[in-house]
Design a protein around this motif. Structure first.
Motif, PDB file in Angstrom:
ATOM      1  N   LEU A 117      -4.137   1.802   0.276  1.00  0.00           N
ATOM      2  CA  LEU A 117      -3.046   2.680   0.713  1.00  0.00           C
ATOM      3  C   LEU A 117      -2.329   2.081   1.923  1.00  0.00           C
ATOM      4  O   LEU A 117      -1.095   2.013   1.964  1.00  0.00           O
ATOM      5  CB  LEU A 117      -3.588   4.071   1.055  1.00  0.00           C
ATOM      6  CG  LEU A 117      -4.160   4.871  -0.115  1.00  0.00           C
ATOM      7  CD1 LEU A 117      -4.788   6.170   0.391  1.00  0.00           C
ATOM      8  CD2 LEU A 117      -3.087   5.182  -1.153  1.00  0.00           C
ATOM      9  N   THR A 118      -3.103   1.632   2.902  1.00  0.00           N
ATOM     10  CA  THR A 118      -2.507   1.029   4.093  1.00  0.00           C
ATOM     11  C   THR A 118      -1.816  -0.286   3.756  1.00  0.00           C
ATOM     12  O   THR A 118      -0.721  -0.565   4.260  1.00  0.00           O
ATOM     13  CB  THR A 118      -3.582   0.795   5.171  1.00  0.00           C
ATOM     14  OG1 THR A 118      -4.138   2.062   5.534  1.00  0.00           O
ATOM     15  CG2 THR A 118      -2.985   0.146   6.401  1.00  0.00           C
ATOM     16  N   ILE A 119      -2.427  -1.097   2.919  1.00  0.00           N
ATOM     17  CA  ILE A 119      -1.805  -2.363   2.512  1.00  0.00           C
ATOM     18  C   ILE A 119      -0.476  -2.097   1.810  1.00  0.00           C
ATOM     19  O   ILE A 119       0.518  -2.801   2.024  1.00  0.00           O
ATOM     20  CB  ILE A 119      -2.744  -3.162   1.583  1.00  0.00           C
ATOM     21  CG1 ILE A 119      -3.995  -3.606   2.330  1.00  0.00           C
ATOM     22  CG2 ILE A 119      -2.016  -4.366   1.000  1.00  0.00           C
ATOM     23  CD1 ILE A 119      -3.743  -4.540   3.485  1.00  0.00           C
ATOM     24  N   ASN A 120      -0.429  -1.056   0.979  1.00  0.00           N
ATOM     25  CA  ASN A 120       0.828  -0.670   0.328  1.00  0.00           C
ATOM     26  C   ASN A 120       1.890  -0.325   1.357  1.00  0.00           C
ATOM     27  O   ASN A 120       3.053  -0.717   1.230  1.00  0.00           O
ATOM     28  CB  ASN A 120       0.597   0.521  -0.601  1.00  0.00           C
ATOM     29  CG  ASN A 120       0.423   0.110  -2.049  1.00  0.00           C
ATOM     30  OD1 ASN A 120       1.365   0.111  -2.827  1.00  0.00           O
ATOM     31  ND2 ASN A 120      -0.793  -0.273  -2.398  1.00  0.00           N
ATOM     32  N   ALA A 121       1.493   0.415   2.383  1.00  0.00           N
ATOM     33  CA  ALA A 121       2.445   0.815   3.424  1.00  0.00           C
ATOM     34  C   ALA A 121       2.962  -0.396   4.189  1.00  0.00           C
ATOM     35  O   ALA A 121       4.166  -0.530   4.432  1.00  0.00           O
ATOM     36  CB  ALA A 121       1.784   1.803   4.369  1.00  0.00           C
ATOM     37  N   LEU A 122       2.058  -1.293   4.585  1.00  0.00           N
ATOM     38  CA  LEU A 122       2.455  -2.480   5.336  1.00  0.00           C
ATOM     39  C   LEU A 122       3.322  -3.418   4.504  1.00  0.00           C
ATOM     40  O   LEU A 122       4.186  -4.115   5.037  1.00  0.00           O
ATOM     41  CB  LEU A 122       1.216  -3.219   5.847  1.00  0.00           C
ATOM     42  CG  LEU A 122       0.368  -2.480   6.884  1.00  0.00           C
ATOM     43  CD1 LEU A 122      -0.916  -3.238   7.172  1.00  0.00           C
ATOM     44  CD2 LEU A 122       1.154  -2.265   8.166  1.00  0.00           C
ATOM     45  N   THR A 123       3.105  -3.411   3.211  1.00  0.00           N
ATOM     46  CA  THR A 123       3.917  -4.237   2.319  1.00  0.00           C
ATOM     47  C   THR A 123       5.311  -3.644   2.128  1.00  0.00           C
ATOM     48  O   THR A 123       6.292  -4.363   1.959  1.00  0.00           O
ATOM     49  CB  THR A 123       3.221  -4.387   0.947  1.00  0.00           C
ATOM     50  OG1 THR A 123       1.924  -4.955   1.139  1.00  0.00           O
ATOM     51  CG2 THR A 123       4.011  -5.283   0.005  1.00  0.00           C
TER      52      THR A 123
END
Length: 258
Positions: free
Chosen positions: A134-140
């Motif tokens: 979820l966080t990786i999606n946001a940072l991407t």
């Protein structure tokens, strides 16, 4: 239009408070703002007065069902014009497992945001205090990261890891990713420790640290339990004044981002 992720891997730093109050102030100033809550705890959702039990479609549905469009999820605030929310529910915790099976799992949120990004002046993403899909999606999906840091003894614990995470995402998934700024939060003027933390954070992040510091404030802490940003809960408290100053400072550094 600008997309900003509010993130710190350390919990309890007040990122949801920052998210709610910055976004509410921007909307009250006439800017069109979308808040995306991808924290399964859903504190931003409840803090804006949304009953999670009555949410028909949430970020879980958006991320796990390709037939769901972003506009199917977005809820308009009943209290503030120009203020919109993509809500979270506890179901979102299960999305981590479901995303693991997908080939482009790091870019699902980015693809979904593309559907609506031109409709808003600012899009803010409130992340969980952990480094999962979820966080990786946001940072991407975002252009920059706003980092709230609590003025307490362990403030810089994990900051190196946080910066390393941002650099790793920048290297492999999102070359445009930068640190938007660092906001010192929960400052207690009665203690020398808070002042020392401010100095240490400024040494580490230098000119990335905002001049505005958010104080500890009872009214600011109470407001989410009433489903309100602090400006609608108590217009005259120190928390409201501080977030007003921070919003003005934030906008002064984003004149070209709207």
């Amino acid at each position: 239009m600008k997309k900003i992720c509010i993130f710190n891997q350390k919990g309890g730093v007040g990122k949801t408070t920052v998210n709610i109050n910055l976004c509410a102030n921007l909307a009250l100033m006439g800017l069109k703002v979308l808040v995306i809550d991808i924290d399964p705890q859903g504190n931003t959702t409840s803090g804006l007065g949304i009953d999670k039990r009555k949410v028909n479609k949430s970020m879980y549905d958006l991320l796990t069902n390709r037939d769901i469009k972003f506009n199917d999820v977005i809820v308009e605030s009943e209290l503030i014009s120009n203020f919109y929310l993509a809500p979270s529910t506890m179901e979102l915790a299960g999305a981590e497992v479901e995303l693991m099976r997908l080939n482009n799992r790091e870019e699902i949120l980015k693809e979904k945001i593309n559907e609506v990004e031109n409709d808003y002046d600012f899009i803010f993403i409130d992340c969980p205090p952990s480094l999962g899909f979820l966080t990786i999606n946001a940072l991407t999906a975002c252009e920059s990261v706003l980092i709230p840091i609590q003025c307490e003894f362990y403030a810089l614990e994990g900051v190196g890891q946080l910066v390393n995470t941002i650099n790793l995402v920048k290297k492999s998934l999102n070359k445009e990713l930068v640190i938007e700024g660092v906001l010192l939060n929960m400052y207690d003027s009665r203690t020398r420790l808070s002042s020392e933390v401010v100095e240490e954070v400024k040494k580490y992040f230098k000119n990335k640290v905002y001049d505005t510091v958010i104080p500890r404030n009872i009214r600011l802490a109470e407001a989410p339990s009433f489903g309100l940003p602090v400006i609608l809960y108590d217009r005259k408290c120190k928390g409201t004044e501080a977030f007003g100053n921070f919003t003005n400072e934030f906008l002064s550094k984003n004149k070209g981002g709207i």
